[in-house]
Design a protein around this motif. Sequence first.
Motif, mmCIF file in Angstrom:
data_model
loop_
_atom_site.group_PDB
_atom_site.id
_atom_site.type_symbol
_atom_site.label_atom_id
_atom_site.label_comp_id
_atom_site.label_asym_id
_atom_site.label_seq_id
_atom_site.Cartn_x
_atom_site.Cartn_y
_atom_site.Cartn_z
ATOM 1 N N ASP A 2 33.217 94.202 70.526
ATOM 2 C CA ASP A 2 32.384 93.132 70.203
ATOM 3 C C ASP A 2 33.168 92.038 71.164
ATOM 4 O O ASP A 2 34.269 91.902 71.029
ATOM 5 N N ARG A 3 32.079 91.053 71.628
ATOM 6 C CA ARG A 3 32.671 89.973 72.533
ATOM 7 C C ARG A 3 33.202 88.968 71.396
ATOM 8 O O ARG A 3 34.185 88.037 71.854
ATOM 9 N N ALA A 4 32.795 88.883 70.074
ATOM 10 C CA ALA A 4 33.320 88.111 69.298
ATOM 11 C C ALA A 4 34.658 88.438 68.539
ATOM 12 O O ALA A 4 34.952 89.444 68.744
ATOM 13 N N ARG A 5 35.382 87.412 68.301
ATOM 14 C CA ARG A 5 36.671 87.799 68.205
ATOM 15 C C ARG A 5 36.756 88.465 66.579
ATOM 16 O O ARG A 5 36.028 87.857 65.591
ATOM 17 N N LEU A 62 38.526 98.580 49.471
ATOM 18 C CA LEU A 62 37.773 97.986 50.296
ATOM 19 C C LEU A 62 38.339 97.404 51.565
ATOM 20 O O LEU A 62 39.564 97.214 51.497
ATOM 21 N N VAL A 63 37.589 97.623 52.416
ATOM 22 C CA VAL A 63 38.298 97.271 53.997
ATOM 23 C C VAL A 63 37.536 95.772 54.389
ATOM 24 O O VAL A 63 36.454 95.541 54.275
ATOM 25 N N GLN A 64 38.459 94.758 54.506
ATOM 26 C CA GLN A 64 38.110 93.484 55.001
ATOM 27 C C GLN A 64 38.391 93.141 56.276
ATOM 28 O O GLN A 64 39.323 93.780 57.099
ATOM 29 N N LEU A 65 37.389 92.396 56.975
ATOM 30 C CA LEU A 65 37.595 91.737 58.535
ATOM 31 C C LEU A 65 37.130 90.282 58.415
ATOM 32 O O LEU A 65 36.038 90.103 57.637
ATOM 33 N N THR A 66 37.171 89.689 59.381
ATOM 34 C CA THR A 66 36.712 88.414 59.777
ATOM 35 C C THR A 66 36.036 88.711 61.356
ATOM 36 O O THR A 66 36.753 89.305 61.954
ATOM 37 N N ARG A 67 35.050 87.891 61.421
ATOM 38 C CA ARG A 67 34.428 87.896 62.741
ATOM 39 C C ARG A 67 34.242 86.556 62.923
ATOM 40 O O ARG A 67 33.409 85.836 61.896
ATOM 41 N N ASN A 113 24.424 88.983 64.267
ATOM 42 C CA ASN A 113 25.255 87.922 64.471
ATOM 43 C C ASN A 113 26.024 87.554 63.225
ATOM 44 O O ASN A 113 25.917 86.188 62.706
ATOM 45 N N LEU A 114 26.643 88.275 62.383
ATOM 46 C CA LEU A 114 27.098 87.955 61.097
ATOM 47 C C LEU A 114 28.704 87.585 61.452
ATOM 48 O O LEU A 114 29.374 88.374 62.055
ATOM 49 N N GLY A 115 28.901 86.491 60.794
ATOM 50 C CA GLY A 115 30.352 86.015 60.910
ATOM 51 C C GLY A 115 31.122 85.654 59.433
ATOM 52 O O GLY A 115 30.340 85.788 58.646
ATOM 53 N N GLY A 116 32.279 85.359 59.726
ATOM 54 C CA GLY A 116 33.144 85.004 58.638
ATOM 55 C C GLY A 116 33.734 86.020 57.763
ATOM 56 O O GLY A 116 34.170 87.104 58.540
ATOM 57 N N GLU A 123 37.016 83.784 72.019
ATOM 58 C CA GLU A 123 36.173 84.734 72.423
ATOM 59 C C GLU A 123 36.822 85.818 73.493
ATOM 60 O O GLU A 123 36.566 86.893 73.600
ATOM 61 N N GLU A 124 37.672 85.365 74.284
ATOM 62 C CA GLU A 124 38.498 86.073 75.266
ATOM 63 C C GLU A 124 39.596 86.561 74.594
ATOM 64 O O GLU A 124 40.479 87.342 75.262
ATOM 65 N N ASP A 125 39.867 86.243 73.318
ATOM 66 C CA ASP A 125 41.129 86.795 72.724
ATOM 67 C C ASP A 125 42.557 86.383 73.281
ATOM 68 O O ASP A 125 43.032 87.323 73.641
ATOM 69 N N VAL A 126 42.477 85.193 73.712
ATOM 70 C CA VAL A 126 43.676 84.796 74.037
ATOM 71 C C VAL A 126 44.360 83.663 73.326
ATOM 72 O O VAL A 126 43.863 82.986 72.689
ATOM 73 N N ASP A 127 45.662 83.950 73.226
ATOM 74 C CA ASP A 127 46.669 83.155 72.565
ATOM 75 C C ASP A 127 47.359 81.875 73.436
ATOM 76 O O ASP A 127 47.864 82.490 74.306
ATOM 77 N N LEU A 128 46.824 80.550 73.189
ATOM 78 C CA LEU A 128 47.264 79.589 73.953
ATOM 79 C C LEU A 128 48.843 79.543 73.462
ATOM 80 O O LEU A 128 49.166 79.249 72.083
ATOM 81 N N GLN A 129 49.947 79.516 74.362
ATOM 82 C CA GLN A 129 51.321 79.459 74.144
ATOM 83 C C GLN A 129 51.930 78.150 74.165
ATOM 84 O O GLN A 129 52.827 77.793 73.701
ATOM 85 N N GLU A 130 50.916 77.170 74.523
ATOM 86 C CA GLU A 130 51.491 75.861 74.666
ATOM 87 C C GLU A 130 50.483 74.885 73.891
ATOM 88 O O GLU A 130 49.581 74.168 74.452
ATOM 89 N N VAL A 131 50.831 74.756 72.548
ATOM 90 C CA VAL A 131 50.001 73.978 71.703
ATOM 91 C C VAL A 131 51.070 72.666 71.341
ATOM 92 O O VAL A 131 52.222 72.905 71.049
ATOM 93 N N ARG A 132 50.543 71.817 71.592
ATOM 94 C CA ARG A 132 51.407 70.417 71.227
ATOM 95 C C ARG A 132 51.985 70.301 70.151
ATOM 96 O O ARG A 132 51.482 70.940 68.874
ATOM 97 N N ALA A 133 53.121 69.707 69.789
ATOM 98 C CA ALA A 133 53.762 69.744 68.711
ATOM 99 C C ALA A 133 52.984 68.951 67.470
ATOM 100 O O ALA A 133 52.186 68.166 67.753
#
Length: 489
Positions: free
Chosen positions: A370-373, A384-389, A338-341, A79-89
């Motif tokens: 949009d607050r949703a990613r 056609l234009v494609q997106l994901t929400r 509130n359409l997603g996918g 939701e905050e559009d943040v990438d975690l850089q420390e993901v466990r192996a």
Amino acid sequence: MTTAIYASVLPFETRVAVREDDRLVELHVEREKERSIVGNLYKGRVSRVLPGMQAAFVDVGLERDAFLYVDDVGEALEEEDVDLQEVRAQTPIQDLLRPGQEILVQITRELGPSKGPRASSHITLPGRFLVFIPGSSHVGVSRRITDQKERERLRALLGELPKPGGVIVRTAGEGRSLADFEQDLAFLQATWEHIRQRWDTTAAPALLYSELDLLLRVARDVARDNVREFWVDDPGAFRRVVEFFQRVQPELVSTVKLYTRTTPMFFAFGLEEEISKALSPWVDLPSGGSLVIEQTEALVVIDVNTGRYAKGQDLEETVFHINLEAAREIPRQLRLRNLGGIVVVDFIDMEDPEHRNALLEAFRKELARDRARTLLGPVGPFGLVQLTRKRTSASLWKTLTTPCPFCQGLGRIKSPETVALDIYRLVLDRAQELGARVFAVRAHPEVVKLLKGDLAPLLQTLEQGYGLRVELAPGSDPHPAHFELIPKA
């Protein structure tokens, strides 16, 4: 941009509408029996481990087990559009979990009545200005905060905070002070300590922490400095919002207003009409064009039509103008409904590459509100234009409607002509099978009317060609396609 929020609270339902610059952009509905579980923390017990899918099912005490992927971390931060850089192996799921093992999980998605919820073992606690990540050392700033100087200032402030876990500055944290962050973090730390204490004293499966209800979630996540007014039509709910703002953002207390008129608030502010339009597949554009929005289980398809637009002499300019209107309206409709996918948009074809690029840029700019990613792809080979929400809860359509008892969700039923012809064919089949010569048929009045009128030759053919007689009568079943055929002799 100014924001107005309207919260209507009833004993069994809460509705919150959000307007930006006087345009309805979000509608949230929460009913007592269908309260969202996204964000809840559970002490669960692993029920099954699936090495082939690198996933596990976790019993959290709900009707269906939660589904947990091995790499299902960081979901709540999208939701905050943040990438975690420390993901466990990467470690195989069978080396991490075993049946019967107790595990703390957080619900990240509700996937509907036929599937269990999606869960994550990476716990995040969202506050007003920060997201707290227990057990992590990650420090970051929402990518939605784009000013580089502000990002550097915020990172410097985070360096002054105690480090009992990871922290992310939310979008609402832009421009806030160290004191704001300290207060927010102290509250989140206390919440986490309470959850840890409950883990030690509670048997699995059990709910350890429940996310805020809809009213306070909106107060936390939507209400920002640009809020002009926050209307609430229930005295108790009004006090809760005021108390919440007094604790987390006192400057917003003055925006909260108690609605006391006898006319229902959503009618008084013209919201009911807008909500009705949001359930229709058709959306009118300002210049006369239109959108057609079709929702399926697999994806959402949006078609852009020229409609009655007739300005200008140049077809390319006309199409470009309508497409730009659609590019501004579609993101609003995605938020409102509130359409997603997966979402596929069929814009009107344009020849000019500059127009196509300008359209995509305008579309991307509107989606950024949009607050949703959302992730926007390029124009495909078929235009056609494609997106994901990101989808975390049911769409407005699924929340407020139920499948049609006649069509069972298909959206179409057999026409009276089709039903009449079905009756004709079934009479022939049953006559051959049973040897009966007379049949009583009870059908919908429209079908009976048709068989006695325009399609009367069907009954004449049965009688004259096959020696069969049909006695028609209106049936009691209201379904237009249902009929009853009874052999008499």
